[in-house]
Design a protein around this motif. Structure first.
Motif, PDB file in Angstrom:
ATOM      1  N   TYR A   1       0.818  -1.214   0.000  1.00 41.67           N
ATOM      2  CA  TYR A   1       0.000   0.000   0.000  1.00 41.67           C
ATOM      3  C   TYR A   1       0.853   1.266   0.000  1.00 41.67           C
ATOM      4  O   TYR A   1       0.346   2.365  -0.298  1.00 41.67           O
ATOM      5  CB  TYR A   1      -0.962   0.008   1.194  1.00 41.67           C
ATOM      6  N   LYS A   2       2.138   1.132   0.283  1.00 46.58           N
ATOM      7  CA  LYS A   2       3.028   2.299   0.266  1.00 46.58           C
ATOM      8  C   LYS A   2       3.548   2.615  -1.130  1.00 46.58           C
ATOM      9  O   LYS A   2       4.163   3.661  -1.349  1.00 46.58           O
ATOM     10  CB  LYS A   2       4.218   2.066   1.204  1.00 46.58           C
ATOM     11  N   SER A   3       3.315   1.705  -2.062  1.00 43.27           N
ATOM     12  CA  SER A   3       3.799   1.900  -3.426  1.00 43.27           C
ATOM     13  C   SER A   3       3.004   2.986  -4.145  1.00 43.27           C
ATOM     14  O   SER A   3       1.788   3.116  -3.958  1.00 43.27           O
ATOM     15  CB  SER A   3       3.699   0.590  -4.209  1.00 43.27           C
ATOM     16  N   SER A   4       3.688   3.738  -5.006  1.00 44.33           N
ATOM     17  CA  SER A   4       3.007   4.774  -5.798  1.00 44.33           C
ATOM     18  C   SER A   4       2.071   4.166  -6.829  1.00 44.33           C
ATOM     19  O   SER A   4       1.206   4.853  -7.378  1.00 44.33           O
ATOM     20  CB  SER A   4       4.045   5.661  -6.501  1.00 44.33           C
ATOM     21  N   THR A   5       2.224   2.859  -7.076  1.00 44.64           N
ATOM     22  CA  THR A   5       1.356   2.174  -8.046  1.00 44.64           C
ATOM     23  C   THR A   5       0.385   1.227  -7.348  1.00 44.64           C
ATOM     24  O   THR A   5      -0.043   0.237  -7.943  1.00 44.64           O
ATOM     25  CB  THR A   5       2.215   1.389  -9.055  1.00 44.64           C
ATOM     26  N   TYR A   6       0.051   1.536  -6.085  1.00 47.64           N
ATOM     27  CA  TYR A   6      -0.787   0.627  -5.295  1.00 47.64           C
ATOM     28  C   TYR A   6      -2.090   0.261  -6.001  1.00 47.64           C
ATOM     29  O   TYR A   6      -2.438  -0.924  -6.102  1.00 47.64           O
ATOM     30  CB  TYR A   6      -1.098   1.248  -3.936  1.00 47.64           C
ATOM     31  N   GLU A   7      -2.832   1.229  -6.492  1.00 51.08           N
ATOM     32  CA  GLU A   7      -4.141   0.932  -7.088  1.00 51.08           C
ATOM     33  C   GLU A   7      -3.985   0.080  -8.344  1.00 51.08           C
ATOM     34  O   GLU A   7      -4.793  -0.826  -8.588  1.00 51.08           O
ATOM     35  CB  GLU A   7      -4.893   2.228  -7.374  1.00 51.08           C
ATOM     36  N   GLU A   8      -2.954   0.359  -9.143  1.00 51.33           N
ATOM     37  CA  GLU A   8      -2.704  -0.453 -10.331  1.00 51.33           C
ATOM     38  C   GLU A   8      -2.300  -1.872  -9.936  1.00 51.33           C
ATOM     39  O   GLU A   8      -2.753  -2.854 -10.543  1.00 51.33           O
ATOM     40  CB  GLU A   8      -1.611   0.186 -11.192  1.00 51.33           C
ATOM     41  N   ASP A   9      -1.465  -1.979  -8.898  1.00 54.15           N
ATOM     42  CA  ASP A   9      -1.037  -3.307  -8.425  1.00 54.15           C
ATOM     43  C   ASP A   9      -2.224  -4.090  -7.871  1.00 54.15           C
ATOM     44  O   ASP A   9      -2.324  -5.310  -8.064  1.00 54.15           O
ATOM     45  CB  ASP A   9       0.023  -3.160  -7.340  1.00 54.15           C
ATOM     46  N   PHE A  10      -3.115  -3.398  -7.187  1.00 55.54           N
ATOM     47  CA  PHE A  10      -4.311  -4.027  -6.635  1.00 55.54           C
ATOM     48  C   PHE A  10      -5.158  -4.603  -7.766  1.00 55.54           C
ATOM     49  O   PHE A  10      -5.587  -5.768  -7.721  1.00 55.54           O
ATOM     50  CB  PHE A  10      -5.104  -2.988  -5.838  1.00 55.54           C
ATOM     51  N   ALA A  11      -5.411  -3.796  -8.781  1.00 59.85           N
ATOM     52  CA  ALA A  11      -6.245  -4.235  -9.901  1.00 59.85           C
ATOM     53  C   ALA A  11      -5.615  -5.414 -10.644  1.00 59.85           C
ATOM     54  O   ALA A  11      -6.305  -6.360 -11.048  1.00 59.85           O
ATOM     55  CB  ALA A  11      -6.475  -3.072 -10.855  1.00 59.85           C
ATOM     56  N   LYS A  12      -4.301  -5.378 -10.788  1.00 56.00           N
ATOM     57  CA  LYS A  12      -3.606  -6.472 -11.480  1.00 56.00           C
ATOM     58  C   LYS A  12      -3.704  -7.764 -10.676  1.00 56.00           C
ATOM     59  O   LYS A  12      -3.940  -8.842 -11.245  1.00 56.00           O
ATOM     60  CB  LYS A  12      -2.149  -6.086 -11.700  1.00 56.00           C
ATOM     61  N   ALA A  13      -3.514  -7.671  -9.364  1.00 53.61           N
ATOM     62  CA  ALA A  13      -3.579  -8.863  -8.514  1.00 53.61           C
ATOM     63  C   ALA A  13      -4.975  -9.471  -8.513  1.00 53.61           C
ATOM     64  O   ALA A  13      -5.133 -10.699  -8.494  1.00 53.61           O
ATOM     65  CB  ALA A  13      -3.164  -8.509  -7.090  1.00 53.61           C
ATOM     66  N   LEU A  14      -5.990  -8.634  -8.548  1.00 54.16           N
ATOM     67  CA  LEU A  14      -7.371  -9.123  -8.524  1.00 54.16           C
ATOM     68  C   LEU A  14      -7.793  -9.685  -9.873  1.00 54.16           C
ATOM     69  O   LEU A  14      -8.547 -10.664  -9.944  1.00 54.16           O
ATOM     70  CB  LEU A  14      -8.305  -7.997  -8.099  1.00 54.16           C
ATOM     71  N   GLY A  15      -7.311  -9.074 -10.955  1.00 57.93           N
ATOM     72  CA  GLY A  15      -7.689  -9.528 -12.293  1.00 57.93           C
ATOM     73  C   GLY A  15      -9.174  -9.349 -12.538  1.00 57.93           C
ATOM     74  O   GLY A  15      -9.755  -8.317 -12.197  1.00 57.93           O
ATOM     75  N   ASP A  16      -9.799 -10.367 -13.100  1.00 58.04           N
ATOM     76  CA  ASP A  16     -11.235 -10.311 -13.401  1.00 58.04           C
ATOM     77  C   ASP A  16     -12.094 -10.769 -12.229  1.00 58.04           C
ATOM     78  O   ASP A  16     -13.326 -10.818 -12.345  1.00 58.04           O
ATOM     79  CB  ASP A  16     -11.545 -11.186 -14.627  1.00 58.04           C
ATOM     80  N   ASP A  17     -11.469 -11.107 -11.112  1.00 55.27           N
ATOM     81  CA  ASP A  17     -12.213 -11.612  -9.959  1.00 55.27           C
ATOM     82  C   ASP A  17     -12.826 -10.479  -9.148  1.00 55.27           C
ATOM     83  O   ASP A  17     -12.484  -9.300  -9.305  1.00 55.27           O
ATOM     84  CB  ASP A  17     -11.286 -12.422  -9.048  1.00 55.27           C
ATOM     85  N   LYS A  18     -13.736 -10.850  -8.278  1.00 58.59           N
ATOM     86  CA  LYS A  18     -14.304  -9.937  -7.289  1.00 58.59           C
ATOM     87  C   LYS A  18     -14.086 -10.562  -5.907  1.00 58.59           C
ATOM     88  O   LYS A  18     -13.931 -11.774  -5.769  1.00 58.59           O
ATOM     89  CB  LYS A  18     -15.797  -9.697  -7.530  1.00 58.59           C
ATOM     90  N   ILE A  19     -14.121  -9.731  -4.886  1.00 56.09           N
ATOM     91  CA  ILE A  19     -13.795 -10.176  -3.530  1.00 56.09           C
ATOM     92  C   ILE A  19     -15.049 -10.671  -2.822  1.00 56.09           C
ATOM     93  O   ILE A  19     -16.079  -9.990  -2.805  1.00 56.09           O
ATOM     94  CB  ILE A  19     -13.172  -9.017  -2.735  1.00 56.09           C
ATOM     95  N   ASP A  20     -14.965 -11.862  -2.240  1.00 58.22           N
ATOM     96  CA  ASP A  20     -16.087 -12.411  -1.479  1.00 58.22           C
ATOM     97  C   ASP A  20     -16.156 -11.816  -0.079  1.00 58.22           C
ATOM     98  O   ASP A  20     -17.230 -11.393   0.370  1.00 58.22           O
ATOM     99  CB  ASP A  20     -15.969 -13.937  -1.376  1.00 58.22           C
ATOM    100  N   VAL A  21     -15.009 -11.803   0.629  1.00 54.66           N
ATOM    101  CA  VAL A  21     -14.968 -11.263   1.985  1.00 54.66           C
ATOM    102  C   VAL A  21     -13.700 -10.428   2.138  1.00 54.66           C
ATOM    103  O   VAL A  21     -12.608 -10.870   1.786  1.00 54.66           O
ATOM    104  CB  VAL A  21     -14.978 -12.374   3.060  1.00 54.66           C
ATOM    105  N   PHE A  22     -13.881  -9.224   2.683  1.00 55.25           N
ATOM    106  CA  PHE A  22     -12.769  -8.324   2.975  1.00 55.25           C
ATOM    107  C   PHE A  22     -12.614  -8.239   4.485  1.00 55.25           C
ATOM    108  O   PHE A  22     -13.516  -7.788   5.188  1.00 55.25           O
ATOM    109  CB  PHE A  22     -13.054  -6.942   2.374  1.00 55.25           C
ATOM    110  N   PHE A  23     -11.473  -8.702   4.989  1.00 59.34           N
ATOM    111  CA  PHE A  23     -11.160  -8.616   6.412  1.00 59.34           C
ATOM    112  C   PHE A  23     -10.326  -7.347   6.620  1.00 59.34           C
ATOM    113  O   PHE A  23      -9.135  -7.323   6.307  1.00 59.34           O
ATOM    114  CB  PHE A  23     -10.381  -9.849   6.860  1.00 59.34           C
ATOM    115  N   ASP A  24     -10.969  -6.311   7.137  1.00 61.87           N
ATOM    116  CA  ASP A  24     -10.326  -4.999   7.167  1.00 61.87           C
ATOM    117  C   ASP A  24      -9.945  -4.566   8.576  1.00 61.87           C
ATOM    118  O   ASP A  24     -10.765  -4.604   9.490  1.00 61.87           O
ATOM    119  CB  ASP A  24     -11.245  -3.942   6.548  1.00 61.87           C
ATOM    120  N   GLN A  25      -8.698  -4.117   8.716  1.00 54.46           N
ATOM    121  CA  GLN A  25      -8.220  -3.590   9.992  1.00 54.46           C
ATOM    122  C   GLN A  25      -7.851  -2.116   9.905  1.00 54.46           C
ATOM    123  O   GLN A  25      -7.483  -1.512  10.911  1.00 54.46           O
ATOM    124  CB  GLN A  25      -6.976  -4.360  10.436  1.00 54.46           C
TER     125      GLN A  25
END
Length: 369
Positions: A222-246
Motif C-alpha cells: 500500500y506504500k507503493s506509488s502504483t498501489y491501485e494499479e497493483d491491486f487491480a492487477k492482482a485481482l484480475g477479473d475476480d471480485k472479492i467475497d470477503v474483505f477482512f479490514d483492519q
C-alpha cells in the motif's frame, strides 16, 4: 532480601480521544505522567481480598489501546480512570496472592497496564492462568496464543460466515503483516482453500513475508506509488467475497468497489483513523455498500471469551496439522527493562508507523525469555 518493591509506572494523565497521544511530559496536557512508588510485601494490608500482585514481564502493544486512552463512552470498555496506570494487557508473574484462583509463582495474562508491578483486582474475568509448557518463551502467550490470534480465529471461522474448504473464494486482508493479519492469512490460505488471498502490507519486506504465509497469497504494497494499479492487477477479473479490514480509511474506501454483490466486510479495526478521525471520511464507500448490497460485520473478540476453551482446542489442532506455523508468528520485541522503562509511550507509538512485523511486544522485566 528486601520486602520493598520499587514500582515504575506511566499514569493516564489526560484522555487522548481524537488526536495522537501527547508525549510532551513538561506540559500539563501530556497524555501520560511518569510515577514511582513502593510496595511492601510484608504489609498484611497490601492486597485486598481476591487481589494479586503481579510483576509485569511483557506488555502487548495494540491499536485498541488508543480507544482505552479515550474518554469515549461508546467504547466496548468503560473509560480508564485518570491517575491510574495507562491500560495495557500483558504477561506477568504472581509475586503475592490473596486470591483462591492464583498462587505465588503462577504466570498470568491480565490487564496490567504500563507499570512494572500491578495490583490485579478481585474481578479477574480477563485474567487467565498460563500453562508455560505450551510455549518455548513467555512472549508467545501474546503472539502465538494471544488475543490477536483469537481475533483472527473468530474473524475467519465465525464472522466471515464461511466454512473451511469453501473453495473458489477470493479474500482480501488489510494489515496482513501484523499480528492479526498474519494469522488470518494463514488460516484463510491453508484451511479455506481459496482461489486467492490478496494481502495488503507496507513495504517490500512485509509483502514478501505475507506471501510466505500460504498458497495463493498475493501481497500488495500500500506504500507503493502504483498501489491501485497493483491491486487491480492482482485481482484480475475476480471480485472479492470477503474483505477482512483492519485499516478503514482510504484502503476501505478504495477496496469496497471490488467486492461482489452481496459480498461481506468483516471490520476488525480502523487503525488509520485512531489518531485522526478525518481519515474515516469516505468518498465512495457508502455508494458501494448500497449498490452492491454489502454486509458489514463488526465485532470485539471479548464477546467470544465464553467459547475460549473450544477455540484453544481447535487452535492447537491447527498448529498440529500445519495450518498454523509457529515459525511464522513473528514478534517485534522492544526493550523497556531497567532505565528503558521511561521509553514505553514512545515505543508504543511505533504501532502507527509500522515498525513491527507480527506481534508488537514491550519487554519490561529482565530474567525471563
Amino acid at each position: 532480601m528486601s520486602n520493598i518493591i520499587k514500582v515504575k509506572q506511566y499514569l493516564l494523565n489526560n484522555y487522548s480521544t481524537t488526536k495522537p497521544v501527547n508525549l510532551n511530559y513538561d506540559t500539563p496536557e501530556a497524555t501520560f505522567k511518569y510515577n514511582e512508588l513502593e510496595y511492601d510485601l510484608s504489609d498484611a494490608n497490601l492486597l485486598k481480598p481476591g487481589e494479586i500482585l503481579v510483576e509485569t514481564i511483557h506488555l502487548s502493544n495494540d491499536p485498541a489501546q488508543k480507544g482505552w486512552f479515550s474518554s469515549s463512552k461508546d467504547s466496548y470498555l468503560p473509560p480508564s480512570p485518570l491517575g491510574e496506570p495507562a491500560p495495557a494487557r500483558g504477561i506477568g508473574k504472581v509475586l503475592k496472592s490473596n486470591s483462591e484462583k492464583f498462587k505465588e509463582g503462577d504466570f498470568v495474562e491480565a490487564q496490567l497496564g504500563w507499570t512494572t508491578h500491578a495490583l490485579v483486582g478481585a474481578d479477574q474475568t480477563l485474567t487467565f492462568p498460563l500453562d508455560v509448557s505450551k510455549v518455548s518463551k513467555l512472549s508467545q502467550f501474546l503472539s502465538v496464543f494471544g488475543l490477536t490470534t483469537l481475533t483472527a480465529y473468530v474473524a475467519a471461522y465465525k464472522y466471515s460466515e464461511l466454512t473451511p474448504k469453501d473453495t473458489d473464494k477470493v479474500f482480501l486482508v488489510s494489515g496482513a503483516a501484523g499480528a492479526v493479519g498474519s494469522v488470518l492469512v494463514q488460516i484463510l490460505a491453508k484451511d479455506f482453500k481459496p482461489k486467492k488471498v490478496l494481502a495488503i502490507a507496507g513495504g517490500a519486506d512485509k509483502v514478501k513475508f505475507v506471501e510466505s504465509l500460504g498458497p495463493n497469497v498475493i501481497g500488495i504494497d500500500y506504500k507503493s506509488s502504483t498501489y491501485e494499479e497493483d491491486f487491480a492487477k492482482a485481482l484480475g477479473d475476480d471480485k472479492i467475497d470477503v474483505f477482512f479490514d483492519q485499516v478503514a480509511g482510504e484502503i476501505l474506501d478504495h477496496a469496497s468497489q471490488y467486492l461482489k454483490t452481496f459480498g461481506k466486510i468483516v471490520q476488525i479495526g480502523a487503525i488509520s483513523s485512531y489518531n485522526d478521525p478525518t481519515k474515516s471520511n469516505f468518498e465512495n464507500y457508502a455508494t458501494h455498500v448500497l449498490l452492491k448490497r454489502l454486509r458489514i460485520q463488526g465485532f470485539i473478540v471479548i464477546d467470544d471469551f465464553k467459547d475460549l476453551d473450544k477455540i484453544i482446542t481447535h487452535l492447537e489442532e491447527l498448529f498440529q496439522n500445519g495450518t498454523l506455523d509457529k515459525t511464522k508468528f513473528y514478534e517485534t520485541v522492544v526493550d523497556a527493562t531497567g532505565d528503558n522503562f521511561v521509553k514505553i509511550p514512545e515505543l508504543w507509538t511505533g504501532l502507527f508507523t509500522g515498525v513491527n512485523k507480527g506481534k508488537f511486544i514491550t519487554k519490561v522485566a529482565k530474567g525471563y525469555d
